[in-house]
Design a protein around this motif. Sequence first.
Motif, PDB file in Angstrom:
ATOM      1  N   GLU A 148     -24.706  78.516 -18.040  1.00  0.00           N
ATOM      2  CA  GLU A 148     -25.997  79.032 -18.512  1.00  0.00           C
ATOM      3  C   GLU A 148     -25.867  80.544 -18.675  1.00  0.00           C
ATOM      4  OE1 GLU A 148     -28.445  77.401 -15.415  1.00  0.00           O
ATOM      5  OE2 GLU A 148     -28.986  75.659 -16.632  1.00  0.00           O
ATOM      6  N   ASP A 149     -25.611  80.967 -19.900  1.00  0.00           N
ATOM      7  CA  ASP A 149     -25.370  82.372 -20.213  1.00  0.00           C
ATOM      8  C   ASP A 149     -26.702  83.083 -20.456  1.00  0.00           C
ATOM      9  OD1 ASP A 149     -24.819  84.632 -22.370  1.00  0.00           O
ATOM     10  OD2 ASP A 149     -22.913  84.246 -21.335  1.00  0.00           O
ATOM     11  N   GLU A 150     -26.878  84.247 -19.839  1.00  0.00           N
ATOM     12  CA  GLU A 150     -28.153  84.969 -19.951  1.00  0.00           C
ATOM     13  C   GLU A 150     -28.440  85.389 -21.389  1.00  0.00           C
ATOM     14  OE1 GLU A 150     -28.381  88.229 -17.272  1.00  0.00           O
ATOM     15  OE2 GLU A 150     -28.224  86.980 -15.465  1.00  0.00           O
ATOM     16  N   GLU A 152     -26.583  84.193 -24.403  1.00  0.00           N
ATOM     17  CA  GLU A 152     -26.360  83.176 -25.436  1.00  0.00           C
ATOM     18  C   GLU A 152     -26.881  81.800 -25.077  1.00  0.00           C
ATOM     19  OE1 GLU A 152     -22.586  83.959 -27.932  1.00  0.00           O
ATOM     20  OE2 GLU A 152     -21.964  84.372 -25.860  1.00  0.00           O
ATOM     21  N   GLY A 153     -27.496  81.673 -23.927  1.00  0.00           N
ATOM     22  CA  GLY A 153     -28.051  80.387 -23.516  1.00  0.00           C
ATOM     23  C   GLY A 153     -26.973  79.429 -23.036  1.00  0.00           C
ATOM     24  N   LEU A 154     -27.216  78.150 -23.236  1.00  0.00           N
ATOM     25  CA  LEU A 154     -26.298  77.108 -22.776  1.00  0.00           C
ATOM     26  C   LEU A 154     -24.979  77.169 -23.553  1.00  0.00           C
ATOM     27  CD1 LEU A 154     -26.893  74.931 -20.611  1.00  0.00           C
ATOM     28  CD2 LEU A 154     -27.301  73.335 -22.482  1.00  0.00           C
ATOM     29  N   LYS A 155     -23.854  77.138 -22.818  1.00  0.00           N
ATOM     30  CA  LYS A 155     -22.527  77.102 -23.445  1.00  0.00           C
ATOM     31  C   LYS A 155     -21.712  75.976 -22.805  1.00  0.00           C
ATOM     32  CE  LYS A 155     -20.753  81.105 -24.725  1.00  0.00           C
ATOM     33  NZ  LYS A 155     -20.145  82.479 -24.653  1.00  0.00           N
ATOM     34  N   LEU A 156     -20.925  75.291 -23.611  1.00  0.00           N
ATOM     35  CA  LEU A 156     -20.194  74.113 -23.132  1.00  0.00           C
ATOM     36  C   LEU A 156     -18.682  74.366 -23.168  1.00  0.00           C
ATOM     37  CD1 LEU A 156     -23.030  73.032 -24.159  1.00  0.00           C
ATOM     38  CD2 LEU A 156     -21.867  70.870 -24.581  1.00  0.00           C
ATOM     39  N   ALA A 246     -19.525  81.714 -14.604  1.00  0.00           N
ATOM     40  CA  ALA A 246     -18.490  82.349 -15.418  1.00  0.00           C
ATOM     41  C   ALA A 246     -17.184  82.512 -14.647  1.00  0.00           C
ATOM     42  CB  ALA A 246     -18.985  83.699 -15.918  1.00  0.00           C
ATOM     43  N   LYS A 247     -17.279  82.630 -13.332  1.00  0.00           N
ATOM     44  CA  LYS A 247     -16.076  82.846 -12.512  1.00  0.00           C
ATOM     45  C   LYS A 247     -15.211  81.580 -12.421  1.00  0.00           C
ATOM     46  CE  LYS A 247     -18.323  81.657  -8.125  1.00  0.00           C
ATOM     47  NZ  LYS A 247     -18.720  82.129  -6.787  1.00  0.00           N
ATOM     48  N   TRP A 263     -18.075  77.216 -25.866  1.00  0.00           N
ATOM     49  CA  TRP A 263     -18.817  77.288 -27.118  1.00  0.00           C
ATOM     50  C   TRP A 263     -20.325  77.264 -26.886  1.00  0.00           C
ATOM     51  CZ3 TRP A 263     -16.049  73.454 -30.999  1.00  0.00           C
ATOM     52  CH2 TRP A 263     -14.977  74.124 -31.605  1.00  0.00           C
ATOM     53  N   THR A 264     -21.019  77.949 -27.769  1.00  0.00           N
ATOM     54  CA  THR A 264     -22.476  77.864 -27.778  1.00  0.00           C
ATOM     55  C   THR A 264     -22.901  76.490 -28.292  1.00  0.00           C
ATOM     56  OG1 THR A 264     -22.681  78.668 -30.048  1.00  0.00           O
ATOM     57  CG2 THR A 264     -22.635  80.346 -28.283  1.00  0.00           C
TER      58      THR A 264
END
Length: 324
Positions: A148-150, A152-156, A246-247, A263-264
């Motif tokens: 859950e990127d602040e 770009e939103g959800l990324k897979l 992210a870590k 990816w977004t």
Amino acid sequence: MAAKTNLQLVQECDNFPYYEDDSEFYERRLGNYHAFKVNGCTAVLGYIPNTVVEKFHWIENDWTIDSATRTVTLMAAPDAAPAVRNEIMSRLLADAVRRETFEVLKGWRAEMYPIYAPGGEFLMEMERCASPLFGIITYGVHMTGYVEDEKEGLKLWVARRSKTKQTFPNMLDNTAAGGMSTGEHPYGCAIREAAEEASIPANVFEERARPVGVLTYFYVRDARAGGETGLLQPEIEYIYDIRLDAKHAVNPCDSEVEDFRLWTVDQVRQSLKEGEWKPNCAVVIIDFLIRHGILTPENEPDYLEIVARMHRRLPFPTVKFDLK
């Protein structure tokens, strides 16, 4: 090439016909197969293409082939132990391997897939790569790692399958996935596959993953699957989401994965439209988008049929597992 719709992607995976759509066509199609049965069990356990029946060298006393009813029956005693049935199947497959009868058997895995009677009774097992020859139900796990990127939103986390992989080479895949061997539980299988394919440690999986459902479909294999085309692959997939920070690095841990990319949602949806995904993995991703409120009845005109097609009632006996 025209962009593929979400429904077309689901239909590409769940592509065995439905009786309700056209009963006459369904019955004609079923005429291309023999029912696979085991002596003492009334249920049909799978569908074997007639062309496959013709190519096997069936061992007398081990098997009965009834061309009138289009039935192939493994003839162990009705009360035989699973090991007896396994031995009969092993002899048949070993002979086919020796004769090089089927391309699909060149992908021998030395992994055993279970076959169940009604009520979940374990009947026998067979080599994984041979299972499509008999059209039995197989079980697997699929998991999608996401962040859950602040900004770009959800990324897979999306995997690219190896270019040299026997099945669906170079296509896109879920973060990790795999088949369940005899005796495996979905949760244990998922932990193993997450570590083996995506370098996700067991403690991270146990902390971060959650079971989110089961998908079922009835797939007719095409050339991308490797080996003979037209073999049947009805499957039950247990699904997990893994929320990662992210870590948490996701890296290939074996030769089956070329690389990973984070990816977004827009990138993922574009790759779906372009037909880049392995068919059943596309279904898992569409399910993810539905569960996370990205695909809805308001923005997806085929929403109802998509959801129904991802939860197909299969015509063979199944077994129940807890997800955790």
